[in-house]
Write a protein that holds these residues in place. Sequence first.
Motif, PDB file in Angstrom:
ATOM      1  N   ALA A  63       0.826  -1.210   0.000  1.00  0.00           N
ATOM      2  CA  ALA A  63       0.000   0.000   0.000  1.00  0.00           C
ATOM      3  C   ALA A  63       0.856   1.254   0.000  1.00  0.00           C
ATOM      4  O   ALA A  63       0.523   2.255  -0.659  1.00  0.00           O
ATOM      5  N   GLN A  64       1.957   1.218   0.725  1.00  0.00           N
ATOM      6  CA  GLN A  64       2.851   2.371   0.811  1.00  0.00           C
ATOM      7  C   GLN A  64       3.765   2.487  -0.412  1.00  0.00           C
ATOM      8  O   GLN A  64       4.168   3.578  -0.775  1.00  0.00           O
ATOM      9  N   MET A  65       4.083   1.336  -1.052  1.00  0.00           N
ATOM     10  CA  MET A  65       5.012   1.309  -2.180  1.00  0.00           C
ATOM     11  C   MET A  65       4.394   0.453  -3.285  1.00  0.00           C
ATOM     12  O   MET A  65       4.860  -0.660  -3.559  1.00  0.00           O
ATOM     13  N   PRO A  66       3.349   0.918  -3.948  1.00  0.00           N
ATOM     14  CA  PRO A  66       2.585   0.087  -4.888  1.00  0.00           C
ATOM     15  C   PRO A  66       3.356  -0.386  -6.107  1.00  0.00           C
ATOM     16  O   PRO A  66       2.957  -1.371  -6.739  1.00  0.00           O
ATOM     17  N   SER A  67       4.439   0.271  -6.455  1.00  0.00           N
ATOM     18  CA  SER A  67       5.174  -0.131  -7.652  1.00  0.00           C
ATOM     19  C   SER A  67       6.266  -1.162  -7.360  1.00  0.00           C
ATOM     20  O   SER A  67       6.923  -1.648  -8.288  1.00  0.00           O
ATOM     21  N   ALA A  68       6.466  -1.518  -6.097  1.00  0.00           N
ATOM     22  CA  ALA A  68       7.535  -2.436  -5.719  1.00  0.00           C
ATOM     23  C   ALA A  68       6.987  -3.834  -5.438  1.00  0.00           C
ATOM     24  O   ALA A  68       5.930  -3.982  -4.821  1.00  0.00           O
ATOM     25  N   ALA A  69       7.711  -4.860  -5.878  1.00  0.00           N
ATOM     26  CA  ALA A  69       7.383  -6.228  -5.493  1.00  0.00           C
ATOM     27  C   ALA A  69       7.815  -6.433  -4.038  1.00  0.00           C
ATOM     28  O   ALA A  69       8.797  -5.833  -3.582  1.00  0.00           O
ATOM     29  N   VAL A  70       7.088  -7.279  -3.315  1.00  0.00           N
ATOM     30  CA  VAL A  70       7.346  -7.456  -1.887  1.00  0.00           C
ATOM     31  C   VAL A  70       7.530  -8.937  -1.573  1.00  0.00           C
ATOM     32  O   VAL A  70       6.693  -9.771  -1.947  1.00  0.00           O
ATOM     33  N   PHE A  71       8.621  -9.254  -0.876  1.00  0.00           N
ATOM     34  CA  PHE A  71       8.914 -10.624  -0.464  1.00  0.00           C
ATOM     35  C   PHE A  71       9.395 -10.596   0.981  1.00  0.00           C
ATOM     36  O   PHE A  71       9.970  -9.609   1.434  1.00  0.00           O
ATOM     37  N   GLY A  72       9.190 -11.691   1.703  1.00  0.00           N
ATOM     38  CA  GLY A  72       9.655 -11.705   3.089  1.00  0.00           C
ATOM     39  C   GLY A  72       9.530 -13.066   3.726  1.00  0.00           C
ATOM     40  O   GLY A  72       9.136 -14.043   3.083  1.00  0.00           O
ATOM     41  N   CYS A  73       9.828 -13.115   5.031  1.00  0.00           N
ATOM     42  CA  CYS A  73       9.713 -14.372   5.764  1.00  0.00           C
ATOM     43  C   CYS A  73       9.720 -14.115   7.261  1.00  0.00           C
ATOM     44  O   CYS A  73      10.129 -13.052   7.739  1.00  0.00           O
ATOM     45  N   SER A  74       9.264 -15.117   8.001  1.00  0.00           N
ATOM     46  CA  SER A  74       9.413 -15.122   9.450  1.00  0.00           C
ATOM     47  C   SER A  74      10.840 -15.552   9.784  1.00  0.00           C
ATOM     48  O   SER A  74      11.503 -16.211   8.987  1.00  0.00           O
ATOM     49  N   THR A  75      11.314 -15.190  10.967  1.00  0.00           N
ATOM     50  CA  THR A  75      12.728 -15.391  11.277  1.00  0.00           C
ATOM     51  C   THR A  75      12.939 -15.892  12.702  1.00  0.00           C
ATOM     52  O   THR A  75      12.040 -15.852  13.532  1.00  0.00           O
ATOM     53  N   ALA A  76      14.164 -16.327  12.957  1.00  0.00           N
ATOM     54  CA  ALA A  76      14.603 -16.665  14.311  1.00  0.00           C
ATOM     55  C   ALA A  76      15.458 -15.544  14.888  1.00  0.00           C
ATOM     56  O   ALA A  76      16.256 -15.759  15.796  1.00  0.00           O
ATOM     57  N   GLY A  77      15.298 -14.346  14.349  1.00  0.00           N
ATOM     58  CA  GLY A  77      16.071 -13.173  14.757  1.00  0.00           C
ATOM     59  C   GLY A  77      16.440 -12.359  13.537  1.00  0.00           C
ATOM     60  O   GLY A  77      16.490 -12.885  12.414  1.00  0.00           O
ATOM     61  N   GLN A  78      16.675 -11.085  13.724  1.00  0.00           N
ATOM     62  CA  GLN A  78      16.990 -10.194  12.614  1.00  0.00           C
ATOM     63  C   GLN A  78      18.405  -9.618  12.781  1.00  0.00           C
ATOM     64  O   GLN A  78      18.907  -9.487  13.891  1.00  0.00           O
ATOM     65  N   ILE A  79      19.014  -9.291  11.646  1.00  0.00           N
ATOM     66  CA  ILE A  79      20.309  -8.603  11.634  1.00  0.00           C
ATOM     67  C   ILE A  79      20.072  -7.239  11.008  1.00  0.00           C
ATOM     68  O   ILE A  79      19.835  -7.124   9.800  1.00  0.00           O
ATOM     69  N   THR A  80      20.105  -6.215  11.826  1.00  0.00           N
ATOM     70  CA  THR A  80      19.812  -4.856  11.382  1.00  0.00           C
ATOM     71  C   THR A  80      21.080  -4.008  11.413  1.00  0.00           C
ATOM     72  O   THR A  80      22.180  -4.531  11.582  1.00  0.00           O
TER      73      THR A  80
END
Length: 389
Positions: A63-80
């Motif tokens: 909704a915020q970025m309608p021209s972009a494809a979106v992919f993701g996943c659930s995790t066991a922790g994030q590296i930011t």
Amino acid sequence: MTALADIALQKPKTVQIGVSHAKEEAAAVREAIAEFGTDAICFVLFFMPDRLDPEKVSAEISAQMPSAAVFGCSTAGQITSVGYENDALLLIAFPRRHFRCSSTLIKPLKSSSIESTANQARVLAERFPRTGNWKTVAFVIADGMSKQEDLLVAALNAGLGDIPVFGGSAGNGLAFNETYVVHGGTAHRNAALLLLIETDLAFGGVGFDHILPTDRQMVVTRAVPDERLVLEINGVPAAKEYARYVNCSVEDLSPKVFAENPVLVRNGKTWHVRAIQQVAEDDGLWFLSAIDDGLVLTLGRGTEILKTLEQELEHCCRQDGRPDFVIGFDCYLRRLEIEQNDLVGSVSRILSANRVFGFNTYGEQHLGVHVNQTFVGVAFYPPRDEVLY
């Protein structure tokens, strides 16, 4: 030459990073996207904690970025940007000026043959037009509870030919129940996301662990390969025999013990960790990688995990500069060992200084092999007119 600590203060030049700790999906996405610049975005990768709803996150990004494809996943922790986190929504936006992508969802994993998966990957690559001198790399993110990653990466390696494949298995903290990959706005189980990424940036693969083999070996004498379940080792209930090798009781076996006492298998001159997930009923052992009757397991011992991490990431540096950023798939067992040894702060500083972004996995995919207790990633380098020294 600029000090590494100074480089860490700079954001990547070729991707955009957004992070939020907001408790509600829409607020978290808005906060993360607020950190983005004005570049037109080709696609967004998101890695999330288990408290968020993956479909709501995906819908809000779209909704915020309608021209972009979106992919993701659930995790066991994030590296930011600050290193290890457990409660962060991480967004990585890949601008069109440096990246193109094509994707497919491989589903279901459990009933797919190597031939059909290889063909699906081959068709995706053949239909993805090449751009000038740009090069292609493949990312794969699989359901971490599917137990199909070994066959999956072998099939992808066959189907994609000379396109290198890197990736990780989705996680869910240490719950080991439901894990998801997000494609087309839907959260999928028993599935894998395959993403072909074409870029004008130079890139290089990263893959290492800190485990060395010992002279102590054991043989799997009874297993259920399709379930990655070992029932007997050396003719003895598996958990009892493993516990004897590591000098503890079955009752004391835990993720901490498994992380500190991994078992390895040999493939030619290379050793790969076959991580143990947990104790099963009747003193069996659940594994996180392929297991079969007759497999020889070698007890491993850890070396200096901090030193290894620093040295291996330092090796990513080339004569023409440091990577602009690294996408990292880091096994949750490595993180568990790091936490147990009070090294989170030190490791986070190293990850941050090398601009590593990614997530903690239930397994890693590295050039056609599914591995455990390993750091796998891809280092992307800045354009030559934007070299980092």
